[in-house]
Design a protein around this motif. Structure first.
Motif, PDB file in Angstrom:
ATOM      1  N   GLY A 162       0.793  -1.229   0.000  1.00 48.91           N
ATOM      2  CA  GLY A 162       0.000   0.000   0.000  1.00 48.91           C
ATOM      3  C   GLY A 162       0.818   1.267   0.000  1.00 48.91           C
ATOM      4  N   ARG A 163       2.065   1.197   0.406  1.00 44.50           N
ATOM      5  CA  ARG A 163       2.879   2.418   0.520  1.00 44.50           C
ATOM      6  C   ARG A 163       3.163   3.045  -0.845  1.00 44.50           C
ATOM      7  N   ASN A 164       3.301   2.211  -1.878  1.00 43.63           N
ATOM      8  CA  ASN A 164       3.580   2.779  -3.198  1.00 43.63           C
ATOM      9  C   ASN A 164       2.395   3.571  -3.720  1.00 43.63           C
ATOM     10  N   GLU A 165       1.194   3.050  -3.541  1.00 42.46           N
ATOM     11  CA  GLU A 165       0.011   3.808  -3.953  1.00 42.46           C
ATOM     12  C   GLU A 165      -0.082   5.112  -3.174  1.00 42.46           C
ATOM     13  N   GLU A 166       0.257   5.080  -1.897  1.00 40.38           N
ATOM     14  CA  GLU A 166       0.233   6.309  -1.098  1.00 40.38           C
ATOM     15  C   GLU A 166       1.230   7.327  -1.635  1.00 40.38           C
ATOM     16  N   LEU A 167       2.413   6.863  -1.981  1.00 45.37           N
ATOM     17  CA  LEU A 167       3.442   7.743  -2.526  1.00 45.37           C
ATOM     18  C   LEU A 167       2.996   8.342  -3.855  1.00 45.37           C
ATOM     19  N   VAL A 168       2.498   7.494  -4.739  1.00 47.72           N
ATOM     20  CA  VAL A 168       2.028   7.967  -6.040  1.00 47.72           C
ATOM     21  C   VAL A 168       0.871   8.940  -5.871  1.00 47.72           C
TER      22      VAL A 168
END
Length: 332
Positions: free
Chosen positions: A58-64
């Motif tokens: 989930g962290r990548n979606e948050e970053l994007v």
């Protein structure tokens, strides 16, 4: 960059896979560094960004979402469901209710009302593909996603899914050293007017020459478990690069650019997505779209690096069992 069609929309022919910024190849960069790279990609003309619920759990979606939300109308945003992190472990789950819940969570993390292209990251073989695609079709009708994609599936599964709801794109590993889509998938995509989004176009760094000794991989680098980077396969594969590098330099480009140019030449519906944490490498990769390499030069690569000359399968047996792509029979 030149444009190619993805899910009915013209996008830059080379996109950015965002996984590396949060996941898979060891310790990811700090979020501020990842955000800066995403902004740099925008400035360089990238408008196709690819992420997934799995990446960084989930962290990548948050970053994007944080980095690109102010530019949402300028970009084509793709994400994936069906493979997520549960209690710290990777889980494949294609049940309709799970896919819909994952989409809801992804929309929140991505800070958007709609995802342009939503892939089934892996086909959960316990669930008929028709049921999983049916759930994604519901998400289209409800306005949460604009189009449906599949990842790492065979031509047979793609055709079956396409009868339930139009499939806009199929994502598959495709490069000089991973030719699985050439068995049947490219033909199916051409016949059904489906884009093929090619991930790992540089063979997870191998074709760019960035892997000199796999023993240097950090503990959480997923390549540590991939046979091609293990002995005795890596030693055999490393010998392929000398001639490949010579062809690149003679063509006036870098090996990475030659690998991407080869992929772009395969079909107008093939769209590579590159992944990197380095701005220098990103600029190099994107410049491949403007490299002028002759057809004769590209043709010399075919017998050099292919399914017969590359040593070792791309995944360990337990991972291959989870994947639906056609596999070329291998002697070693």
């Amino acid at each position: 960059m030149n444009r190619r069609t993805l899910a009915g929309r013209a996008v830059a022919e080379v996109g950015l896979g965002c996984m590396n910024l949060s996941h898979a190849y060891g310790v990811p960069p700090e979020p501020a560094v990842g955000k800066a790279l995403l902004h740099a990609a925008l400035d360089l003309g990238v408008d196709h960004f690819d992420t997934a619920a799995l990446y960084g759990f989930g962290r990548n979606e948050e970053l994007v979402g944080e980095a690109l939300q102010p530019f949402r109308q300028r970009i084509f945003l793709a994400s994936k469901c069906g493979m997520t992190g549960v209690d710290g472990k990777r889980v494949i789950d294609g049940r309709p209710q799970m896919l819909k819940q994952t989409c809801k969570d992804s929309l929140r993390r991505l800070r958007t009302d709609v995802i342009d292209l939503y892939y089934l990251h892996r086909w959960d073989k316990r669930v008929p593909i028709e049921e999983s695609v049916g759930a994604l079709a519901d998400l289209v009708r409800e306005g949460h996603i604009r189009s449906v994609g599949l990842s790492e599936v065979s031509a047979q599964t793609l055709r079956k899914a396409h009868t339930v709801h139009p499939i806009a794109a199929v994502q598959s590993e495709y490069s000089l050293w991973t030719r699985n889509p050439e068995i049947n998938l490219l033909t199916a995509c051409r016949e059904l007017n489906i884009a093929l989004v090619a991930f790992s176009p540089l063979g997870r760094g191998f074709l760019a020459g960035s892997v000199t000794d796999p023993r240097d991989f950090v503990e959480k680098d997923i390549r540590r478990a991939m046979p091609r980077f293990q002995s005795p396969h890596f030693g055999r594969n490393r010998k392929l690069l000398d001639q490949f590098n010579r062809v690149a330099w003679q063509a006036g480009c870098t090996p990475a650019q030659l690998a991407i140019a080869w992929l772009l030449s395969k079909a107008p519906f093939v769209l590579p997505i590159v992944g990197t944490t380095s701005l220098e490498h990103l600029k190099e990769d994107l410049a491949a779209a403007n490299v002028n390499v002759s057809a004769e030069t590209l043709q010399t690569l075919e017998p050099l690096i292919n399914a017969d000359t590359v040593s070792g399968p791309r995944y360990a047996p337990e991972t291959l069992a989870e994947i639906d792509t056609e596999e070329t029979p291998r002697a070693g």
